[in-house]
Design a protein around this motif. Structure first.
Motif, PDB file in Angstrom:
ATOM      1  N   ARG A  20      -0.165  -5.100 -12.411  1.00 50.69           N
ATOM      2  CA  ARG A  20      -0.870  -5.184 -13.695  1.00 50.69           C
ATOM      3  C   ARG A  20      -1.013  -6.651 -14.083  1.00 50.69           C
ATOM      4  N   LEU A  42       4.651  -5.812  -3.727  1.00 50.67           N
ATOM      5  CA  LEU A  42       3.492  -5.751  -4.618  1.00 50.67           C
ATOM      6  C   LEU A  42       3.265  -7.103  -5.294  1.00 50.67           C
ATOM      7  N   HIS A  77       3.673   3.873 -17.705  1.00 50.01           N
ATOM      8  CA  HIS A  77       3.310   2.484 -17.414  1.00 50.01           C
ATOM      9  C   HIS A  77       4.439   1.500 -17.767  1.00 50.01           C
ATOM     10  N   GLU A  88       0.830  -1.211   0.000  1.00 48.76           N
ATOM     11  CA  GLU A  88       0.000   0.000   0.000  1.00 48.76           C
ATOM     12  C   GLU A  88       0.862   1.257   0.000  1.00 48.76           C
ATOM     13  N   TRP A 107       3.619   4.010 -13.049  1.00 54.27           N
ATOM     14  CA  TRP A 107       2.662   4.914 -13.686  1.00 54.27           C
ATOM     15  C   TRP A 107       3.228   6.319 -13.852  1.00 54.27           C
ATOM     16  N   GLU A 122       2.531   1.796  -3.500  1.00 53.50           N
ATOM     17  CA  GLU A 122       1.588   2.352  -4.477  1.00 53.50           C
ATOM     18  C   GLU A 122       1.450   3.859  -4.313  1.00 53.50           C
ATOM     19  N   HIS A 139       2.205   0.000  -9.555  1.00 54.17           N
ATOM     20  CA  HIS A 139       0.948  -0.726  -9.445  1.00 54.17           C
ATOM     21  C   HIS A 139       1.032  -2.093 -10.128  1.00 54.17           C
ATOM     22  N   ASN A 183       3.916   5.388  -6.916  1.00 52.95           N
ATOM     23  CA  ASN A 183       2.958   5.236  -8.014  1.00 52.95           C
ATOM     24  C   ASN A 183       3.262   3.983  -8.844  1.00 52.95           C
TER      25      ASN A 183
END
Length: 391
Positions: free
Chosen positions: A202, A328, A266, A191, A262, A194, A200, A198
């Motif tokens: 996918r 992550l 990306h 958390e 991001w 993220e 994430h 930034n």
């Protein structure tokens, strides 16, 4: 008397004999797992394996009284030798009965083959690249093997020591209990990562991986991540295409996780590829797809008829390692493991010096249960004496 015969590296019939020797040697071993015959033959076939772009290899089998008693592959990876500024001949696919005369004859053959090509050091067991199995089992003989790592009898390392080979590198394997609840460490750190960076998770589609270049992005990360690891040689586009076609075509993509930045369009910065364990399925079918092997493997990959998942490949770009990308990946994968009902995870071979990777297992119930070793030996070059001419 031990007879050594050369096995042609593009003759399917001879390669089949080479592959099946191991199957018969371990037929009654409850811990060894048969490798997939078709895949083994294609890997060894110089007409099929893209690794021959940068490698040359010869295969040899030992016979006693007309019966096969051992095998070995002699490999020179020119790309790796250039990268590491070394002159190394590798030995791999090494198997033999418990007779020092057999193991010595096989490795003497590799030594001679390497010396004739100017090599100065002999290292193994190793394959063509890091994507092949590496290392000889030296601990964990009473643990069920996986299809991604070598298994051998306990007498193998005794032979190596008797022949004067020394340790060059060790790899560790861990068995990890899949937790009922994602550890707080992974959840909170994921958390935070993220929000702060930034980054994430996918989930990618098969079309993206096979037809839109995302599969290549995974292995570009492998090249960047593993570039300075023991014995590594960069994967070419041809080699990457083969790996993508082999693994991605059959992968359950719920068990594949990518991480994107991001803040940077990306960009892929890390990934984890896991597979349901094929160990029991391969034992049931003897490593052969027909007549029933395909069904055993399908039950495993599609319906997850196993309690174990293999952590096959995890890569994170070097500049992102300190940013918690692994949290992550595992935060996502553990949830998938729980959903499928996996009870255990097998962490594939990792260098014993890679304490950063090993430290993450402290947050899970785990044990280091296997150790694999690569051995080395300096090659002695005999100087040719010029014959004096009689006057």
């Amino acid at each position: 008397m031990i007879e050594i015969r050369r096995i042609a590296n593009n003759n399917r019939s001879e390669l089949k004999q080479f592959v099946e020797f191991r199957y018969h040697l371990y037929l009654d071993c409850e811990y060894a797992v048969p490798f997939l015959h078709m895949d083994e033959i294609d890997t060894l076939n110089s007409d099929k394996n893209k690794s021959f772009e940068c490698c040359e290899a010869e295969y040899f089998m030992a016979y006693r009284d007309g019966k096969p008693v051992g095998r070995v592959a002699a490999i020179i990876n020119h790309r790796a030798n250039e990268h590491w500024q070394d002159k190394v001949v590798r030995f791999g696919w090494l198997d033999f009965i418990d007779d020092i005369r057999v193991s010595r004859a096989l490795l003497k053959t590799v030594e001679k083959w390497g010396r004739e090509r100017g090599m100065e050091k002999m290292v193994g067991p190793m394959g063509f690249t890091d994507m092949d199995r590496e290392g000889m089992l030296v601990e964990g003989f009473n643990e069920l093997a996986t299809m991604y790592a070598n298994y051998n009898y306990a007498y193998y390392p005794k032979h190596m020591e008797q022949m004067g080979f020394a340790k060059d590198n060790d790899y560790l394997e861990y068995r990890i209990k899949v937790p009922d609840v994602v550890p707080e460490k992974f959840g909170k750190l994921a958390e935070m990562v993220e929000k702060r960076y930034n980054l994430h998770v996918r989930k990618v589609t098969r079309r993206e991986l096979l037809h839109e270049g995302y599969g290549k992005k995974f292995f570009d990360i492998v090249n960047a991540t593993y570039n300075e690891l023991y014995g590594y040689s960069g994967l070419s586009d041809g080699q990457i295409d083969q790996l993508v076609n082999f693994y991605i075509k059959i992968a359950d993509l719920n068990l594949v996780t990518a991480v994107e930045d991001w803040n940077d369009d990306h960009k892929f910065v890390g990934f984890g590829i896991t597979f349901p364990s094929f160990s029991i399925a391969l034992k049931k079918c003897g490593g052969k797809l027909f007549p029933i092997g395909w069904w055993q493997l399908l039950r495993t990959i599609k319906w997850h008829k196993t309690d174990t998942v293999d952590l096959l490949l995890i890569g994170v770009l070097p500049e992102y390692r300190s940013k918690g990308v692994n949290s992550l990946i595992f935060n996502d994968l553990i949830r998938q493991f729980q959903h499928y009902g996996f009870k255990w995870a097998e962490a594939m071979v990792q260098m014993e010096t890679n304490t950063n990777v090993q430290s993450q297992w402290q947050y899970l119930e785990s044990r280091q249960h296997k150790r694999h070793r690569c051995y080395r030996k300096e090659l002695q070059h005999v100087k040719k004496q010029r014959k004096r001419k009689d006057n």
